[in-house]
Design an enzyme around this catalytic site. Structure first.
Site, PDB file in Angstrom:
ATOM      1  N   ASP A  49      -9.231  -9.979   8.845  1.00 50.28           N
ATOM      2  CA  ASP A  49      -8.701  -8.545   8.702  1.00 50.28           C
ATOM      3  C   ASP A  49      -9.803  -7.459   8.928  1.00 50.28           C
ATOM      4  OD1 ASP A  49      -6.754  -6.817   7.751  1.00 50.28           O
ATOM      5  OD2 ASP A  49      -7.585  -6.656   5.748  1.00 50.28           O
ATOM      6  N   ARG A 109       2.175 -12.158  -0.758  1.00 52.96           N
ATOM      7  CA  ARG A 109       0.826 -12.536  -0.221  1.00 52.96           C
ATOM      8  C   ARG A 109       0.212 -13.711  -0.713  1.00 52.96           C
ATOM      9  NH1 ARG A 109      -1.293  -8.804   3.688  1.00 52.96           N
ATOM     10  NH2 ARG A 109      -0.102  -7.296   3.978  1.00 52.96           N
ATOM     11  N   ARG A 138       2.842  -3.719  18.018  1.00 55.39           N
ATOM     12  CA  ARG A 138       3.921  -4.417  17.935  1.00 55.39           C
ATOM     13  C   ARG A 138       5.033  -3.545  18.703  1.00 55.39           C
ATOM     14  NH1 ARG A 138       6.930  -7.744  14.016  1.00 55.39           N
ATOM     15  NH2 ARG A 138       4.983  -8.133  12.677  1.00 55.39           N
ATOM     16  N   ARG A 148       0.901  -1.135  -0.011  1.00 55.54           N
ATOM     17  CA  ARG A 148       0.086  -0.128   0.026  1.00 55.54           C
ATOM     18  C   ARG A 148       0.703   1.370   0.001  1.00 55.54           C
ATOM     19  NH1 ARG A 148      -1.898   0.799   4.479  1.00 55.54           N
ATOM     20  NH2 ARG A 148      -1.299  -1.070   5.426  1.00 55.54           N
ATOM     21  N   SER A 190      -1.356  -3.797   9.948  1.00 54.19           N
ATOM     22  CA  SER A 190      -1.028  -4.790   8.966  1.00 54.19           C
ATOM     23  C   SER A 190       0.312  -5.505   9.353  1.00 54.19           C
ATOM     24  CB  SER A 190      -0.867  -4.204   7.451  1.00 54.19           C
ATOM     25  OG  SER A 190      -2.129  -3.292   7.536  1.00 54.19           O
ATOM     26  N   ALA A 191       0.415  -6.864   9.001  1.00 57.63           N
ATOM     27  CA  ALA A 191       1.561  -7.957   9.080  1.00 57.63           C
ATOM     28  C   ALA A 191       1.937  -7.700  10.532  1.00 57.63           C
ATOM     29  CB  ALA A 191       2.423  -7.261   8.202  1.00 57.63           C
ATOM     30  N   CYS A 192       0.866  -7.718  11.327  1.00 58.68           N
ATOM     31  CA  CYS A 192       1.373  -8.052  12.884  1.00 58.68           C
ATOM     32  C   CYS A 192       0.702  -9.067  13.409  1.00 58.68           C
ATOM     33  CB  CYS A 192       1.064  -6.630  13.660  1.00 58.68           C
ATOM     34  SG  CYS A 192       1.952  -5.358  13.241  1.00 58.68           S
ATOM     35  N   LYS A 251      -9.622  -2.685   1.734  1.00 61.72           N
ATOM     36  CA  LYS A 251      -9.421  -1.328   2.470  1.00 61.72           C
ATOM     37  C   LYS A 251     -10.228  -0.409   1.772  1.00 61.72           C
ATOM     38  CE  LYS A 251      -7.035  -3.918   4.798  1.00 61.72           C
ATOM     39  NZ  LYS A 251      -5.747  -4.140   5.513  1.00 61.72           N
ATOM     40  N   HIS A 283     -10.636  -2.497  11.546  1.00 60.97           N
ATOM     41  CA  HIS A 283      -9.684  -3.555  11.018  1.00 60.97           C
ATOM     42  C   HIS A 283      -9.294  -4.523  11.816  1.00 60.97           C
ATOM     43  CE1 HIS A 283      -4.934  -3.324   9.302  1.00 60.97           C
ATOM     44  NE2 HIS A 283      -5.721  -4.127   8.522  1.00 60.97           N
ATOM     45  N   TYR A 335      -1.851  -3.450  -6.598  1.00 65.77           N
ATOM     46  CA  TYR A 335      -1.366  -4.114  -5.422  1.00 65.77           C
ATOM     47  C   TYR A 335      -2.650  -4.272  -4.577  1.00 65.77           C
ATOM     48  CZ  TYR A 335      -0.310  -5.022  -0.574  1.00 65.77           C
ATOM     49  OH  TYR A 335      -0.361  -5.659   0.471  1.00 65.77           O
ATOM     50  N   GLY A 336      -2.985  -5.461  -3.798  1.00 66.25           N
ATOM     51  CA  GLY A 336      -4.038  -5.823  -3.115  1.00 66.25           C
ATOM     52  C   GLY A 336      -4.867  -4.453  -2.361  1.00 66.25           C
ATOM     53  N   GLY A 337      -4.385  -3.855  -1.439  1.00 69.75           N
ATOM     54  CA  GLY A 337      -4.778  -2.824  -0.849  1.00 69.75           C
ATOM     55  C   GLY A 337      -5.241  -1.563  -1.663  1.00 69.75           C
ATOM     56  N   ASN A 382      -0.452 -18.121  22.031  1.00 65.71           N
ATOM     57  CA  ASN A 382      -1.174 -16.896  22.657  1.00 65.71           C
ATOM     58  C   ASN A 382      -2.487 -17.471  22.968  1.00 65.71           C
ATOM     59  OD1 ASN A 382       0.700 -15.134  21.763  1.00 65.71           O
ATOM     60  ND2 ASN A 382       0.061 -14.843  19.445  1.00 65.71           N
ATOM     61  N   LYS A 404      -2.446 -10.656  12.721  1.00 63.35           N
ATOM     62  CA  LYS A 404      -4.007 -10.798  12.880  1.00 63.35           C
ATOM     63  C   LYS A 404      -4.513 -12.189  12.088  1.00 63.35           C
ATOM     64  CE  LYS A 404      -5.872  -7.229  10.657  1.00 63.35           C
ATOM     65  NZ  LYS A 404      -4.433  -6.434  10.522  1.00 63.35           N
ATOM     66  N   THR A 405      -3.879 -12.691  11.250  1.00 63.59           N
ATOM     67  CA  THR A 405      -4.119 -14.049  10.287  1.00 63.59           C
ATOM     68  C   THR A 405      -3.803 -15.015  11.289  1.00 63.59           C
ATOM     69  OG1 THR A 405      -4.020 -12.890   8.281  1.00 63.59           O
ATOM     70  CG2 THR A 405      -4.163 -15.259   8.485  1.00 63.59           C
ATOM     71  N   ASN A 406      -2.619 -14.946  12.037  1.00 65.64           N
ATOM     72  CA  ASN A 406      -1.970 -16.138  12.730  1.00 65.64           C
ATOM     73  C   ASN A 406      -3.244 -16.116  13.943  1.00 65.64           C
ATOM     74  OD1 ASN A 406       0.028 -16.630  11.180  1.00 65.64           O
ATOM     75  ND2 ASN A 406       1.350 -15.337  12.109  1.00 65.64           N
TER      76      ASN A 406
HETATM   77  O1  SAT Z   1      -4.003  -3.401   2.421  1.00 64.26           O
HETATM   78  S1  SAT Z   1      -3.973  -4.754   2.199  1.00 64.26           S
HETATM   79  O2  SAT Z   1      -5.111  -5.501   2.090  1.00 64.26           O
HETATM   80  O3  SAT Z   1      -2.988  -5.018   0.776  1.00 64.26           O
HETATM   81  C1  SAT Z   1      -3.079  -5.642   3.420  1.00 64.26           C
HETATM   82  C2  SAT Z   1      -2.824  -4.895   4.641  1.00 64.26           C
HETATM   83  O4  SAT Z   1      -1.946  -4.069   4.499  1.00 64.26           O
HETATM   84  O5  SAT Z   1      -3.562  -5.012   5.735  1.00 64.26           O
HETATM   85 MN    MN Z   2      -5.138  -5.481   6.707  1.00 70.90          MN
END
Ligand code: SAT
Ligand code: MN
Length: 584
Positions: A277, A369, A400, A71, A250-252, A208, A228, A199-201, A496, A254-256
């Site tokens: 997300d 990703r 983080r 992003r 992002s990238a902290c 987003k 979020h 790109y995704g976001g 966790n 959430k998915t895990n």
């Molecule tokens: O924004 S994305 O959906 O590409 C991923 C993120 O940063 O959370």
């Molecule tokens: Mn996100």
């Protein structure tokens, strides 16, 4: 019908056709046949590389332009009439200027390309929480991703035809140059314009752009929250499931956390995944807060994902998935740093280059990703698609942070919890372009995603809480605390669940806690660290509330809050003062 018939859609498509001059127009119905055809066209064009069909059936690799990998917050704007409404947390352009300046980039942008019309629904079909959108794009890669991330086809068409209202998202790859890249939001017109990025976001406009920036604006008007946040259900040994939502930048992780597989020693606890997300949450008639996941897939960070850190994600991405900017092994499989097996010789990096032997070359981009259907997740909650959503009993905010924030603490009340969310800070990651590892205040992990003035956003949070007779309890967690040598104190991932089970105990009024100036912290004496193999003193260090560190944080918060002037709620100013005096 799988394609909307509402004239508002066809009129808008015609208008965009005149502007962008595509060579053809394709209305997406979301069918398997359509997907197969588009995919094979992309393989022929080199946009997708087919992966090993035995190991990764129906899965593909996409390599993006090297300058289009995350992003771009500095190129993202909220274009509302009044600059103050966008707030200091957003870049702003007047709608007229934005249309003039960026309209020029769309003029003729689709010459020689196909214009795809993607009708989609965010949220379960037939749900009062759900909202429809239409994205127009010239990128078949975007179509393929939107097909995984949103509900395309019949449910979308029906929702659009029934209501006639939908979020308009116009996207073109343009020339992919960062110099001609803009992600614009017109919340007053429920419209998004995105040009110059795939790109995704930036390009999957349901995510987003709509589900957070535009939706947060709508949510404030309509009395709900677009956040979020992941959503999970924690099943306890009695079989009862308690739902929690958690906001992390992002990238902290959430998915895990959303897919957490508890280790054996936590027998009896199980995590059910509702979303990883985004959460749309609204007060229910019962005075509780009810949440749905507007998405239907995962757009997760690949590096670091393996059978130990996230076995459910590894199983989810085994088929029907798109991998973006990962490495490619000689037998046609995706590979990224942190995967279970070492990198096979001859693996190509994310740009398709052979990897030199010096050992520091990266196979995957740090923000590589995977896009994978949520239905493939082994821990998928049976209620993930429930039109009513799930009732949220706990909200977790997490950053983080190497220092300051303990492993977990509970806020004193809803307003104090809103203050905890508003003042949370986190180190930046590769999910956005810019320097990594810089600590910034990122309220509710929404700094890049709140589509309006965050002062008003905080006030909205306070007002939603005031409408709940049974509000979720609010917590803060930090998996990333380090010792004085810079080592992580906490093992994280599956472990966790220890923290989640303490939170559950607090929700049920069972777990003990110590009062500290910042809120309620587990008593180190009865925090269950058995079998975790922590270093001596780690539990005390993880749970310590150091007054000097907290006091040093206060001016940073203050400076951030000052930016919002009068729009910053007095109640949060009071919470800030009260914390300062408890720390003194
Ligand atoms: O924004 S994305 O959906 O590409 C991923 C993120 O940063 O959370
Ligand atoms: Mn996100």
């Amino acid at each position: 019908m799988s394609i909307p018939k509402h004239p508002a859609v066809s009129e808008w498509v015609s208008e965009v056709e005149r502007l962008t001059e595509p060579s053809s127009v394709h209305w997406c119905d979301g069918s398997d046949a359509e997907s197969e055809k588009l995919t094979s066209q992309m393989v022929d064009a080199g946009t997708l590389i087919k992966l090993n069909p035995k190991k990764y059936p129906s899965s593909y690799l996409h390599r993006s332009s090297p300058t289009d990998v995350s992003r771009t917050e500095h190129l993202t704007f909220v274009c509302c009439a009044n600059k103050e409404d966008a707030g200091p947390n957003n870049n702003w352009m007047s709608p007229a200027e934005a249309k003039e300046k960026v309209g020029r980039l769309f003029r003729g942008a689709m010459r020689g390309r196909t214009l795809y019309v993607i009708p989609y629904l965010m949220g379960p079909a037939g749900s009062p929480h759900s909202k429809a959108g239409v994205e127009i794009t010239d990128s078949p890669y975007v179509v393929a991703n939107m097909r995984i991330m949103t509900r395309m086809g019949r449910a979308a068409a029906e929702a659009i035809d029934a209501g006639g209202s939908f979020c308009r998202g116009l996207h073109s790859l343009g020339d992919l140059s960062p110099d001609r890249r803009y992600i614009l939001h017109f919340p007053e017109e429920e419209t998004i314009w995105s040009v110059g990025s795939g790109y995704g976001g930036n390009a999957l406009l349901g995510k987003k752009c709509f589900a957070l920036r535009i939706a947060s604006w709508l949510a404030r008007q309509e009395g709900w929250l677009a956040e979020h946040m992941l959503i999970l259900g924690l099943e306890d040994p009695s079989g009862e499931v308690t739902y929690m939502a958690a906001a992390f930048p992002s990238a902290c992780g959430k998915t895990n956390l959303a897919m957490l597989a508890p280790p054996l020693e936590s027998r009896g606890y199980k995590v059910w995944t509702v979303g990883d997300d985004i959460a749309w949450m609204r007060p229910g008639p019962d005075g509780r807060l009810w949440a749905v996941n507007p998405e239907s897939g995962f757009f997760g960070v690949a590096p670091g994902t393996n059978l130990k850190t996230n076995p459910n994600a590894m199983r989810t991405v085994q088929k029907n998935s798109i991998f973006t900017n990962v490495g490619l092994t000689p037998d046609g499989c995706p590979w990224w740093e942190g995967m279970d097996d070492p990198m096979p010789a001859g693996t190509l990096d994310w740009q398709g280059r052979t990897i030199s032997g010096n050992g520091d070359a990266q196979a995957a981009h740090p923000n590589a990703r995977y896009t994978a259907p949520i239905r493939q997740c082994p821990s998928l909650s049976p209620r993930w698609d429930d039109p009513q959503g799930v009732p949220i009993s706990a909200i977790l905010f997490g950053g983080r942070r190497a220092r300051v924030a303990p492993l977990v603490y509970q806020s004193r009340s809803w307003p104090h919890g809103v203050y905890v969310g508003a003042s949370m800070a986190s180190e930046t990651t590769a999910a956005a372009t810019g320097k990594v590892g810089v600590t910034r205040v990122d309220p509710m992990a929404m700094l890049p995603f709140c589509g309006y003035n965050m002062g008003d956003y905080f006030a909205h949070w306070l007002s939603v809480g005031a409408r709940l007779s049974n509000p979720p309890k609010i917590f803060h967690v930090n998996w990333f605390r380090r010792d004085s040598d810079g080592n992580f104190l906490w093992p994280g991932f599956g472990k966790n669940v220890r923290v989640l089970s303490w939170i559950l105990g607090r929700v049920k009024g069972k777990a003990k806690a110590c009062e500290t100036p910042i809120g309620w912290v587990p008593d180190p004496k009865d925090f269950n660290a058995d079998g975790l193999d922590l270093s001596p003193g780690a539990v005390d260090a993880l749970l310590a509330v150091r007054r000097n560190e907290w006091s040093a944080d206060l001016p940073i918060q203050e400076e951030f809050f000052k930016k919002f002037g009068d729009r910053f709620p007095a109640d949060l100013r009071d919470e800030h003062r009260a914390l300062a005096s408890r720390l003194a």
